[in-house]
Scaffold this motif. Structure first.
Motif, PDB file in Angstrom:
ATOM      1  N   ALA A 109      -5.463  -1.926 -13.666  1.00 21.44           N
ATOM      2  CA  ALA A 109      -4.424  -1.388 -14.550  1.00 21.44           C
ATOM      3  C   ALA A 109      -3.626  -0.295 -13.844  1.00 21.44           C
ATOM      4  N   THR A 110      -2.359  -0.131 -14.269  1.00 22.21           N
ATOM      5  CA  THR A 110      -1.470   0.853 -13.629  1.00 22.21           C
ATOM      6  C   THR A 110      -2.089   2.249 -13.614  1.00 22.21           C
ATOM      7  N   ASN A 111      -2.655   2.641 -14.758  1.00 19.81           N
ATOM      8  CA  ASN A 111      -3.345   3.938 -14.809  1.00 19.81           C
ATOM      9  C   ASN A 111      -4.791   3.740 -14.346  1.00 19.81           C
TER      10      ASN A 111
ATOM     11  N   GLY B  60      -3.290 -11.136  -8.124  1.00 18.70           N
ATOM     12  CA  GLY B  60      -3.074  -9.911  -7.365  1.00 18.70           C
ATOM     13  C   GLY B  60      -3.075  -8.704  -8.283  1.00 18.70           C
ATOM     14  N   ARG B  61      -2.420  -8.839  -9.448  1.00 20.35           N
ATOM     15  CA  ARG B  61      -2.399  -7.722 -10.416  1.00 20.35           C
ATOM     16  C   ARG B  61      -3.805  -7.429 -10.944  1.00 20.35           C
ATOM     17  N   VAL B  62      -4.575  -8.482 -11.174  1.00 22.52           N
ATOM     18  CA  VAL B  62      -5.959  -8.278 -11.630  1.00 22.52           C
ATOM     19  C   VAL B  62      -6.750  -7.539 -10.547  1.00 22.52           C
TER      20      VAL B  62
ATOM     21  N   LYS C 123      -0.732   8.526  -8.308  1.00 21.14           N
ATOM     22  CA  LYS C 123      -1.240   8.233  -6.951  1.00 21.14           C
ATOM     23  C   LYS C 123      -2.167   7.040  -7.076  1.00 21.14           C
ATOM     24  N   ASN C 124      -1.572   5.893  -7.361  1.00 21.66           N
ATOM     25  CA  ASN C 124      -2.416   4.737  -7.684  1.00 21.66           C
ATOM     26  C   ASN C 124      -2.504   3.690  -6.563  1.00 21.66           C
ATOM     27  N   ILE C 125      -2.279   4.125  -5.327  1.00 18.60           N
ATOM     28  CA  ILE C 125      -2.649   3.412  -4.100  1.00 18.60           C
ATOM     29  C   ILE C 125      -1.816   2.189  -3.730  1.00 18.60           C
ATOM     30  N   CYS C 126      -1.499   1.349  -4.723  1.00 23.95           N
ATOM     31  CA  CYS C 126      -0.911   0.070  -4.344  1.00 23.95           C
ATOM     32  C   CYS C 126       0.063  -0.441  -5.409  1.00 23.95           C
ATOM     33  N   HIS C 127       0.914  -1.333  -4.974  1.00 23.91           N
ATOM     34  CA  HIS C 127       1.864  -2.004  -5.866  1.00 23.91           C
ATOM     35  C   HIS C 127       1.648  -3.500  -5.768  1.00 23.91           C
ATOM     36  N   GLY C 128       1.814  -4.201  -6.892  1.00 23.93           N
ATOM     37  CA  GLY C 128       1.794  -5.664  -6.875  1.00 23.93           C
ATOM     38  C   GLY C 128       2.863  -6.193  -7.811  1.00 23.93           C
TER      39      GLY C 128
ATOM     40  N   ILE D 175      -9.091  -2.522  -7.170  1.00 20.44           N
ATOM     41  CA  ILE D 175      -8.744  -1.545  -6.125  1.00 20.44           C
ATOM     42  C   ILE D 175      -8.540  -0.165  -6.750  1.00 20.44           C
ATOM     43  N   ARG D 176      -7.720  -0.105  -7.795  1.00 26.49           N
ATOM     44  CA  ARG D 176      -7.494   1.217  -8.414  1.00 26.49           C
ATOM     45  C   ARG D 176      -8.750   1.725  -9.118  1.00 26.49           C
ATOM     46  N   GLY D 177      -9.494   0.815  -9.709  1.00 26.25           N
ATOM     47  CA  GLY D 177     -10.723   1.194 -10.406  1.00 26.25           C
ATOM     48  C   GLY D 177     -11.791   1.705  -9.464  1.00 26.25           C
TER      49      GLY D 177
ATOM     50  N   ASP E 201       9.948  10.344  -5.198  1.00 20.23           N
ATOM     51  CA  ASP E 201       9.494  11.370  -4.237  1.00 20.23           C
ATOM     52  C   ASP E 201       8.111  11.037  -3.682  1.00 20.23           C
ATOM     53  N   TYR E 202       7.238  10.574  -4.542  1.00 20.32           N
ATOM     54  CA  TYR E 202       5.886  10.171  -4.106  1.00 20.32           C
ATOM     55  C   TYR E 202       5.970   9.019  -3.095  1.00 20.32           C
ATOM     56  N   MET E 203       6.814   8.049  -3.396  1.00 18.30           N
ATOM     57  CA  MET E 203       6.922   6.896  -2.502  1.00 18.30           C
ATOM     58  C   MET E 203       7.601   7.245  -1.175  1.00 18.30           C
TER      59      MET E 203
ATOM     60  N   HIS F 247      13.980  -1.003  -5.426  1.00 17.01           N
ATOM     61  CA  HIS F 247      12.691  -1.596  -5.789  1.00 17.01           C
ATOM     62  C   HIS F 247      12.291  -1.209  -7.215  1.00 17.01           C
ATOM     63  N   TYR F 248      12.512   0.056  -7.570  1.00 22.90           N
ATOM     64  CA  TYR F 248      12.109   0.547  -8.895  1.00 22.90           C
ATOM     65  C   TYR F 248      13.292   0.662  -9.868  1.00 22.90           C
ATOM     66  N   ALA F 249      14.347  -0.119  -9.654  1.00 18.38           N
ATOM     67  CA  ALA F 249      15.561  -0.019 -10.488  1.00 18.38           C
ATOM     68  C   ALA F 249      15.252  -0.158 -11.979  1.00 18.38           C
ATOM     69  N   ASP F 250      14.306  -1.013 -12.323  1.00 19.53           N
ATOM     70  CA  ASP F 250      13.968  -1.233 -13.741  1.00 19.53           C
ATOM     71  C   ASP F 250      13.408   0.025 -14.400  1.00 19.53           C
ATOM     72  N   LEU F 251      12.914   0.958 -13.587  1.00 18.37           N
ATOM     73  CA  LEU F 251      12.277   2.168 -14.127  1.00 18.37           C
ATOM     74  C   LEU F 251      13.195   3.384 -14.050  1.00 18.37           C
ATOM     75  N   SER F 252      14.478   3.169 -13.693  1.00 23.19           N
ATOM     76  CA  SER F 252      15.353   4.308 -13.399  1.00 23.19           C
ATOM     77  C   SER F 252      15.571   5.230 -14.596  1.00 23.19           C
TER      78      SER F 252
ATOM     79  N   PRO G 242      11.217   8.948 -17.500  1.00 27.32           N
ATOM     80  CA  PRO G 242      11.144  10.362 -17.116  1.00 27.32           C
ATOM     81  C   PRO G 242      10.417  10.594 -15.790  1.00 27.32           C
ATOM     82  N   PHE G 243       9.490   9.695 -15.452  1.00 27.17           N
ATOM     83  CA  PHE G 243       8.717   9.892 -14.218  1.00 27.17           C
ATOM     84  C   PHE G 243       9.417   9.326 -12.979  1.00 27.17           C
ATOM     85  N   PHE G 244      10.626   8.757 -13.153  1.00 27.31           N
ATOM     86  CA  PHE G 244      11.294   8.082 -12.028  1.00 27.31           C
ATOM     87  C   PHE G 244      11.513   8.991 -10.806  1.00 27.31           C
TER      88      PHE G 244
ATOM     89  N   VAL H 232       0.878  -1.168   0.000  1.00 25.51           N
ATOM     90  CA  VAL H 232       0.000   0.000   0.000  1.00 25.51           C
ATOM     91  C   VAL H 232       0.922   1.227   0.000  1.00 25.51           C
ATOM     92  N   LYS H 233       0.764   2.061  -1.020  1.00 20.46           N
ATOM     93  CA  LYS H 233       1.634   3.217  -1.195  1.00 20.46           C
ATOM     94  C   LYS H 233       1.206   4.357  -0.248  1.00 20.46           C
ATOM     95  N   PRO H 234       2.018   5.420  -0.134  1.00 18.29           N
ATOM     96  CA  PRO H 234       1.701   6.464   0.854  1.00 18.29           C
ATOM     97  C   PRO H 234       0.289   7.040   0.734  1.00 18.29           C
TER      98      PRO H 234
HETATM   99  P1  RTP Z   1       3.541  -0.985  -9.510  1.00 22.79           P
HETATM  100  O1  RTP Z   1       4.980  -1.438  -9.752  1.00 22.79           O
HETATM  101  O2  RTP Z   1       3.455   0.213  -8.614  1.00 22.79           O
HETATM  102  O3  RTP Z   1       2.627  -2.104  -9.139  1.00 22.79           O
HETATM  103  O4  RTP Z   1       3.029  -0.454 -10.894  1.00 22.79           O
HETATM  104  P2  RTP Z   1       2.988  -1.186 -12.282  1.00 22.79           P
HETATM  105  O5  RTP Z   1       3.866  -2.388 -12.305  1.00 22.79           O
HETATM  106  O6  RTP Z   1       1.551  -1.373 -12.583  1.00 22.79           O
HETATM  107  O7  RTP Z   1       3.576  -0.068 -13.229  1.00 22.79           O
HETATM  108  P3  RTP Z   1       5.074   0.323 -13.568  1.00 22.79           P
HETATM  109  O8  RTP Z   1       5.137   0.591 -15.010  1.00 22.79           O
HETATM  110  O9  RTP Z   1       6.050  -0.632 -12.953  1.00 22.79           O
HETATM  111  O10 RTP Z   1       5.191   1.722 -12.827  1.00 22.79           O
HETATM  112  C1  RTP Z   1       5.456   1.801 -11.453  1.00 22.79           C
HETATM  113  C2  RTP Z   1       4.725   2.967 -10.864  1.00 22.79           C
HETATM  114  O11 RTP Z   1       5.221   4.168 -11.442  1.00 22.79           O
HETATM  115  C3  RTP Z   1       4.196   5.131 -11.485  1.00 22.79           C
HETATM  116  N1  RTP Z   1       4.034   5.595 -12.866  1.00 22.79           N
HETATM  117  N2  RTP Z   1       3.913   6.856 -13.174  1.00 22.79           N
HETATM  118  N3  RTP Z   1       3.478   8.077 -16.544  1.00 22.79           N
HETATM  119  C4  RTP Z   1       3.630   8.177 -15.232  1.00 22.79           C
HETATM  120  O12 RTP Z   1       3.637   9.211 -14.651  1.00 22.79           O
HETATM  121  C5  RTP Z   1       3.785   6.915 -14.504  1.00 22.79           C
HETATM  122  N4  RTP Z   1       3.836   5.698 -15.018  1.00 22.79           N
HETATM  123  C6  RTP Z   1       4.002   4.857 -13.970  1.00 22.79           C
HETATM  124  C7  RTP Z   1       2.933   4.476 -10.991  1.00 22.79           C
HETATM  125  O13 RTP Z   1       2.805   4.782  -9.588  1.00 22.79           O
HETATM  126  C8  RTP Z   1       3.228   3.002 -11.175  1.00 22.79           C
HETATM  127  O14 RTP Z   1       2.462   2.204 -10.303  1.00 22.79           O
END
Ligand code: RTP
Length: 149
Positions: free
Chosen positions: A92-94, A86-88, A113-118, A103-105, A65-67, A50-55, A58-60, A10-12
């Motif tokens: 969806a991420t957005n 769990g992902r279902v 600000k999508n509440i949770c991570h899975g 949950i997000r829906g 900061d959000y987390m 945790h988010y190394a794959d997303l480094s 642009p939104f990293f 559960v995110k902040p």
């Molecule tokens: P999570 O890791 O949080 O479960 O999210 P996810 O797999 O569904 O999505 P992922 O692509 O891994 O993105 C991780 C988190 O980054 C934020 N995000 N912001 N365009 C944007 O501004 C953007 N895209 C992604 C979201 O908080 C997303 O859950």
């Protein structure tokens, strides 16, 4: 054979909005088993790992900061196909693309600000569990199988 496990967090914004119980309830109702649970203020270092794959995204920086903006609640859940299911359940991420009933829906409108991570795969789930719970998690192979299934 050990059951599949996933890391749900559960995110902040979810903690601030008081959605921890709701999220736990959904996983319990579905029949999954709680193996670990803790509230913590994550460090920048932990979040960057945790988010190394997303480094390179642009939104990293905004994401980190959000987390960092408040406590999170990390959990480990186990059960049949818990990673995919769990992902279902998260949706969806957005959140604007998340189906009602997820949950997000049901609770969010903003991808930032999508509440949770899975975890998104069994392999990444095991890495995330080791990262967030280096002390280890429960293993109730002896008892709960009989009660739930
Ligand atoms: P999570 O890791 O949080 O479960 O999210 P996810 O797999 O569904 O999505 P992922 O692509 O891994 O993105 C991780 C988190 O980054 C934020 N995000 N912001 N365009 C944007 O501004 C953007 N895209 C992604 C979201 O908080 C997303 O859950």
């Amino acid at each position: 054979m050990a059951q599949e496990r996933t890391y749900i967090m559960v995110k902040p914004d979810g903690v601030e909005r008081g959605l921890v119980g709701e999220i736990i309830k959904r996983f319990e109702n579905r029949g999954f088993k709680l193996l670990a649970l803790k509230a913590l203020q994550p460090s920048r270092d932990l979040l960057e790992k945790h988010y190394a794959d997303l480094s390179s995204k642009p939104f990293f920086p905004k994401l980190v900061d959000y987390m960092l903006s408040g406590p999170v609640v990390g959990m480990v859940w186990a059960g049949k196909e818990v990673v995919k299911t769990g992902r279902v359940m998260l949706g969806a991420t957005n959140p604007l693309a998340s189906a009602p009933g997820t949950i997000r829906g049901d609770y969010a409108i903003d991808v930032g600000k999508n509440i949770c991570h899975g975890s998104d795969a069994v392999e990444s789930a095991e890495k995330e569990i080791a990262l967030w719970f280096p002390e280890g998690v429960l293993n109730y192979e002896r008892s709960l199988d009989k009660l739930i299934y």
